[in-house]
Write a protein that holds these residues in place. Structure first.
Motif, short mmCIF file in Angstrom:
data_model
loop_
_atom_site.label_atom_id
_atom_site.label_comp_id
_atom_site.label_asym_id
_atom_site.label_seq_id
_atom_site.Cartn_x
_atom_site.Cartn_y
_atom_site.Cartn_z
N ASN A 21 0.70 -2.02 -0.14
CA ASN A 21 0.34 0.29 -0.11
C ASN A 21 0.78 1.64 -0.64
N PRO A 80 3.50 2.36 -2.85
CA PRO A 80 4.15 1.98 -4.36
C PRO A 80 5.24 2.54 -4.75
N CYS A 106 -4.96 -8.41 -6.89
CA CYS A 106 -4.74 -7.87 -5.73
C CYS A 106 -3.69 -7.41 -5.96
N PRO A 107 -3.27 -6.26 -5.09
CA PRO A 107 -2.27 -5.52 -5.46
C PRO A 107 -0.88 -6.12 -5.26
N ARG A 137 -7.72 -8.30 0.10
CA ARG A 137 -8.37 -8.17 -0.82
C ARG A 137 -10.17 -8.09 -0.35
#
Length: 335
Positions: free
Chosen positions: A86, A88, A175-176, A185
């Motif tokens: 979260n 980046p 999901c990231p 997620r």
């Protein structure tokens, strides 16, 4: 009692907190900044430095002997880098070397935020006295840490117990992290809220966050309730899988989403009965965390003190207690 202190940082997608911590776990000087989570790596680090500047400006700083960091993950404690899903702007970011430089070369210990939370709950909170437990942070993301054989289990890189990125829905949303259908997620606060909105829930004046969805669920809104029930099912699946793998006897759930209380815990316990069916996990308990928002700081301090052999800190967490509370009351560990 020693007068030595350990400095602690708790870094997440929403806030960066810092404190000086006594051997009792009490926090003295505190500092906090909002996390510029979508900004560049150096900008995020500037916020960390601002927190450290407040701590180092205290007259008590002269008593600090080590620094602990609990960070959103994944982290790589073996090389001192972080790559939070979260945040980046931080990818393999050399956080430990940056913090060490800011604190004049003091020893710095890095662990994942879930590991820090587990260390705190085992030292002074809901997992005190349990030899084998999973402690979870359910908030902007979902993290976790393990207590195995009476001690926090970090793993080679400090990520052991990172339950948020266990896939519980093979056909689920991306999901990231790069996988799909992860616990995070489905069960993180933003995803609980976004699912409720997508299914037709309408936010009121209080906003559209997970807390507002919880309030609506508590008032009987079926869409809000369904979003929390789905989150609880994802958490139950991840907890049961972890328990089956390493035989934990207790799951501790904290973080902002846990503040929903029985809106989350009632369906979580029901779902866990469906997933934890094998004999050796059937008595698994799920309880709310006790350490609140200070868990990351207290646990990061305990991890740093242990790594640097600072006497007194986290002593209770290293002592295997006689009993652990289960669903049928206290029971002897290993029984």
């Amino acid at each position: 009692m020693s007068d030595e202190l350990v400095a602690a940082l708790d870094i997440g997608g929403t806030k960066i907190a810092g404190a000086l911590v006594r051997e009792t776990g009490a926090l003295t000087v505190r500092a906090r900044r909002a996390t510029p989570a979508r900004a560049s790596g150096p900008t995020v680090m500037a916020a960390v430095r601002a927190v450290l500047d407040e701590l180092t400006a205290s007259p008590q700083w002269s008593r600090v002997v080590a620094v602990g960091i609990g960070s959103a993950g994944p982290v790589d404690a073996s090389v001192g880098t972080v790559s939070p899903v979260n945040i980046p702007g931080w990818r393999e970011y050399p956080l430990v070397s940056q913090v060490r430089q800011a604190v004049g070369g003091l020893p710095v210990t890095l662990v994942g935020d879930g590991v820090a939370m587990a260390a705190a709950e085992h030292w002074q909170g809901a997992a005190r006295g349990c030899a084998n437990a999973l402690c979870m942070v359910v908030s902007t993301g979902v993290g976790g840490g393990l207590i195995l054989d009476g001690r926090p289990h970090l793993g080679p890189t400090g990520n052991a117990g990172h339950i948020g990125h266990i896939s519980v829905d093979l056909d689920g949303d991306p999901c990231p992290c790069g996988s799909q259908g992860c616990v995070e997620r489905i069960a993180s606060g933003p995803n609980i809220a976004s699912r409720a909105v997508a299914d037709g829930w309408r936010a009121g004046p209080e906003g559209a966050g997970a807390a507002a969805v919880a309030a609506a669920a508590r008032a009987g809104d079926p869409v809000a309730r369904a979003s929390y029930e789905r989150a609880a099912q994802a958490l139950a699946a991840g907890i049961a899988a972890t328990a089956t793998l390493v035989e934990i006897e207790l799951a501790v759930v904290g973080g902002g989403v846990a503040g929903a209380g029985e809106v989350l815990f009632a369906p979580l316990r029901r779902a866990l009965r469906d997933y934890a069916r094998l004999s050796f996990v059937r008595e698994l308990s799920v309880v709310p965390a006790q350490m609140g928002t200070d868990a990351g700081l207290v646990g990061a301090a305990a991890a740093a003190a242990r790594a640097s052999d600072v006497a007194g800190f986290g002593a209770a967490a290293q002592t295997r207690s006689e009993r652990c509370v289960g669903p049928r009351g206290p029971r002897r560990l290993g029984a």
